[in-house]
Motif scaffolding. Structure first.
Motif, PDB file in Angstrom:
ATOM      1  N   SER A  74       0.828  -1.326   0.015  1.00 55.52           N
ATOM      2  CA  SER A  74      -0.209   0.082   0.196  1.00 55.52           C
ATOM      3  C   SER A  74       0.767   1.063  -0.400  1.00 55.52           C
ATOM      4  CB  SER A  74      -0.814  -0.313   1.629  1.00 55.52           C
ATOM      5  OG  SER A  74      -0.017   0.345   2.460  1.00 55.52           O
ATOM      6  N   LEU A  75       2.048   1.586  -0.037  1.00 52.77           N
ATOM      7  CA  LEU A  75       3.364   2.165   0.279  1.00 52.77           C
ATOM      8  C   LEU A  75       3.826   2.946  -0.670  1.00 52.77           C
ATOM      9  CD1 LEU A  75       4.564   1.626   4.019  1.00 52.77           C
ATOM     10  CD2 LEU A  75       3.005   3.461   3.844  1.00 52.77           C
ATOM     11  N   GLY A  76       3.889   1.746  -1.543  1.00 57.60           N
ATOM     12  CA  GLY A  76       3.905   2.082  -2.985  1.00 57.60           C
ATOM     13  C   GLY A  76       6.015   1.815  -3.293  1.00 57.60           C
ATOM     14  N   ARG A  77       6.451   2.051  -2.132  1.00 57.85           N
ATOM     15  CA  ARG A  77       7.630   2.293  -2.069  1.00 57.85           C
ATOM     16  C   ARG A  77       8.577   1.132  -1.612  1.00 57.85           C
ATOM     17  NH1 ARG A  77       7.310   4.414  -5.963  1.00 57.85           N
ATOM     18  NH2 ARG A  77       7.844   7.329  -5.987  1.00 57.85           N
ATOM     19  N   PHE A  78       9.986   0.259  -2.119  1.00 53.79           N
ATOM     20  CA  PHE A  78      10.952  -0.701  -0.862  1.00 53.79           C
ATOM     21  C   PHE A  78      11.712  -0.125  -1.268  1.00 53.79           C
ATOM     22  CE2 PHE A  78       9.478  -3.265  -4.352  1.00 53.79           C
ATOM     23  CZ  PHE A  78      10.532  -3.916  -4.539  1.00 53.79           C
ATOM     24  N   THR A  79      12.534  -0.624   0.240  1.00 54.44           N
ATOM     25  CA  THR A  79      14.203  -0.555  -0.054  1.00 54.44           C
ATOM     26  C   THR A  79      14.644  -2.671  -0.184  1.00 54.44           C
ATOM     27  OG1 THR A  79      15.256   1.407   0.237  1.00 54.44           O
ATOM     28  CG2 THR A  79      16.678  -0.441   0.733  1.00 54.44           C
ATOM     29  N   LYS A 101      10.429  -5.800  14.788  1.00 56.99           N
ATOM     30  CA  LYS A 101      11.929  -6.523  13.721  1.00 56.99           C
ATOM     31  C   LYS A 101      12.770  -5.606  13.651  1.00 56.99           C
ATOM     32  CE  LYS A 101       8.872  -9.225  11.327  1.00 56.99           C
ATOM     33  NZ  LYS A 101       8.593  -9.740   9.917  1.00 56.99           N
ATOM     34  N   PHE A 102      12.774  -4.367  13.980  1.00 58.83           N
ATOM     35  CA  PHE A 102      13.505  -3.492  13.681  1.00 58.83           C
ATOM     36  C   PHE A 102      14.661  -2.922  15.149  1.00 58.83           C
ATOM     37  CE2 PHE A 102      12.711  -2.898   9.538  1.00 58.83           C
ATOM     38  CZ  PHE A 102      13.201  -2.679   8.910  1.00 58.83           C
ATOM     39  N   GLU A 103      14.265  -3.456  16.173  1.00 58.50           N
ATOM     40  CA  GLU A 103      14.536  -3.199  17.297  1.00 58.50           C
ATOM     41  C   GLU A 103      15.979  -4.038  17.239  1.00 58.50           C
ATOM     42  OE1 GLU A 103      14.495  -4.536  22.112  1.00 58.50           O
ATOM     43  OE2 GLU A 103      12.865  -5.589  21.278  1.00 58.50           O
ATOM     44  N   GLY A 104      17.101  -2.794  17.687  1.00 61.31           N
ATOM     45  CA  GLY A 104      18.518  -3.009  17.379  1.00 61.31           C
ATOM     46  C   GLY A 104      19.634  -2.998  16.309  1.00 61.31           C
ATOM     47  N   ILE A 105      18.201  -2.882  14.948  1.00 64.08           N
ATOM     48  CA  ILE A 105      18.343  -2.808  13.290  1.00 64.08           C
ATOM     49  C   ILE A 105      19.337  -1.364  13.439  1.00 64.08           C
ATOM     50  CG2 ILE A 105      18.370  -2.882  11.551  1.00 64.08           C
ATOM     51  CD1 ILE A 105      16.681  -5.236  12.168  1.00 64.08           C
ATOM     52  N   ASP A 106      20.716  -1.114  12.895  1.00 59.30           N
ATOM     53  CA  ASP A 106      21.116   0.103  12.444  1.00 59.30           C
ATOM     54  C   ASP A 106      20.201   0.657  11.167  1.00 59.30           C
ATOM     55  OD1 ASP A 106      21.633   3.111  12.763  1.00 59.30           O
ATOM     56  OD2 ASP A 106      23.992   2.113  11.952  1.00 59.30           O
ATOM     57  N   TYR A 107      19.982   1.384  10.873  1.00 62.30           N
ATOM     58  CA  TYR A 107      19.778   2.224   9.503  1.00 62.30           C
ATOM     59  C   TYR A 107      19.482   3.138   9.127  1.00 62.30           C
ATOM     60  CZ  TYR A 107      14.338   3.004  11.266  1.00 62.30           C
ATOM     61  OH  TYR A 107      13.251   3.386  11.990  1.00 62.30           O
ATOM     62  N   GLU A 108      18.948   3.594   7.850  1.00 64.20           N
ATOM     63  CA  GLU A 108      18.872   5.247   7.714  1.00 64.20           C
ATOM     64  C   GLU A 108      18.171   5.046   6.999  1.00 64.20           C
ATOM     65  OE1 GLU A 108      22.332   6.401   4.093  1.00 64.20           O
ATOM     66  OE2 GLU A 108      22.937   6.604   6.489  1.00 64.20           O
ATOM     67  N   ILE A 109      17.214   6.766   6.040  1.00 61.30           N
ATOM     68  CA  ILE A 109      16.171   6.455   5.414  1.00 61.30           C
ATOM     69  C   ILE A 109      16.464   7.247   3.954  1.00 61.30           C
ATOM     70  CG2 ILE A 109      14.343   7.508   4.588  1.00 61.30           C
ATOM     71  CD1 ILE A 109      13.680   5.372   7.104  1.00 61.30           C
ATOM     72  N   GLY A 110      15.887   6.271   3.097  1.00 62.08           N
ATOM     73  CA  GLY A 110      17.078   6.194   1.425  1.00 62.08           C
ATOM     74  C   GLY A 110      16.186   7.149   0.981  1.00 62.08           C
ATOM     75  N   ALA A 111      16.269   7.932   0.022  1.00 54.97           N
ATOM     76  CA  ALA A 111      16.346   9.108  -0.837  1.00 54.97           C
ATOM     77  C   ALA A 111      14.797   9.233  -0.850  1.00 54.97           C
ATOM     78  CB  ALA A 111      17.193   8.584  -2.699  1.00 54.97           C
ATOM     79  N   GLY A 113      12.602   7.127   1.082  1.00 52.75           N
ATOM     80  CA  GLY A 113      11.620   7.510   1.575  1.00 52.75           C
ATOM     81  C   GLY A 113      11.891   5.855   3.098  1.00 52.75           C
ATOM     82  N   THR A 114      12.079   4.597   2.516  1.00 48.10           N
ATOM     83  CA  THR A 114      12.578   3.552   3.311  1.00 48.10           C
ATOM     84  C   THR A 114      13.492   3.881   3.790  1.00 48.10           C
ATOM     85  OG1 THR A 114      13.336   2.833   0.718  1.00 48.10           O
ATOM     86  CG2 THR A 114      10.427   2.969   1.443  1.00 48.10           C
ATOM     87  N   PRO A 115      13.821   2.106   4.606  1.00 47.78           N
ATOM     88  CA  PRO A 115      14.941   2.194   5.611  1.00 47.78           C
ATOM     89  C   PRO A 115      15.919   0.869   4.364  1.00 47.78           C
ATOM     90  CG  PRO A 115      12.710   1.760   6.603  1.00 47.78           C
ATOM     91  CD  PRO A 115      12.636   1.468   4.859  1.00 47.78           C
ATOM     92  N   ARG A 116      17.480   1.920   4.963  1.00 43.91           N
ATOM     93  CA  ARG A 116      18.888   1.555   3.620  1.00 43.91           C
ATOM     94  C   ARG A 116      19.064   0.615   5.499  1.00 43.91           C
ATOM     95  NH1 ARG A 116      21.329   4.551  -0.352  1.00 43.91           N
ATOM     96  NH2 ARG A 116      20.327   3.733  -2.053  1.00 43.91           N
ATOM     97  N   ILE A 117      19.344  -0.563   5.529  1.00 48.29           N
ATOM     98  CA  ILE A 117      19.981  -1.350   6.407  1.00 48.29           C
ATOM     99  C   ILE A 117      21.540  -0.525   6.409  1.00 48.29           C
ATOM    100  CG2 ILE A 117      20.103  -3.755   7.976  1.00 48.29           C
ATOM    101  CD1 ILE A 117      17.759  -4.203   7.089  1.00 48.29           C
ATOM    102  N   ALA A 118      21.886  -0.286   7.349  1.00 42.10           N
ATOM    103  CA  ALA A 118      23.430  -0.414   7.953  1.00 42.10           C
ATOM    104  C   ALA A 118      24.009  -1.863   7.518  1.00 42.10           C
ATOM    105  CB  ALA A 118      23.949   0.743   8.573  1.00 42.10           C
ATOM    106  N   GLY A 119      25.785  -1.527   6.516  1.00 42.85           N
ATOM    107  CA  GLY A 119      26.095  -3.302   6.694  1.00 42.85           C
ATOM    108  C   GLY A 119      25.551  -4.024   5.829  1.00 42.85           C
TER     109      GLY A 119
END
Length: 177
Positions: A74-79, A101-111, A113-119
């Protein structure tokens, strides 16, 4: 447009099917998105792959029973985060049900607007273009918007085990005189 793929019952034993296809190594990819409320969400697939170079398209499959996919759709975007060999804990965390599920997972928001997982080994930001009903799964086609790769080795899954390319080296070719 949705196409329904429903083959005839072939009598193939599901356990044998898993055994045969378990011999094929697959990449481990986290499909992530951000809810309208700003909460990261995602799941892991072993079916992510390139579909087309022109235009740049990717595809992956997700079980029809996924509780995460309907929201991401429904959001129409993913990484697509191609996980690295160091990210087995990330794969396990994103495979859990009923918890953050994201507890303890380091991420930044990509161009997009979706999470890019660090590493990760690579990130591919995509727009959802289509969904095909295929047996007990949906096959998703995404249009690539941006992408980036690192030098990190990709995490693989084969025969119920995680590893990397060094676990399954191809035999050296022999030269004929």
């Amino acid at each position: 447009m949705s196409i329904i793929v429903t083959p005839q019952n072939t009598g193939i034993d599901p356990a044998e099917y898993r055994k045969v296809f378990g011999a094929l190594p697959t990449g481990v990819t986290a499909i992530t998105g951000m809810t309208a409320a700003g909460k990261p969400m995602g799941f892991v697939v072993g079916t992510f792959m390139s579909l087309s170079l022109e235009p740049p398209l990717v595809t992956f499959c997700v079980d029809k029973g996924s509780s995460t996919w309907p929201t991401l759709r429904s959001l129409g975007r993913f990484t697509a985060n191609i996980l690295s060999t160091e990210q087995l804990p990330v794969s396990r965390a994103l495979s859990r049900k009923g918890v953050d599920k994201f507890e303890g997972i380091d991420y930044e928001i990509g161009a997009n607007g979706t999470p890019r997982i660090a590493g990760a080994s690579a990130w591919i930001d995509c727009e959802v273009l289509s969904e095909v009903v295929a047996g007990d799964h949906y096959m998703i086609v995404g249009g690539v918007e941006t992408m980036e790769a690192t030098e990190r080795e990709a995490l693989l899954f084969r025969g119920g085990k995680f590893g990397d390319f060094n676990l399954w080296p191809a035999p050296a070719p022999t030269e004929k005189a």
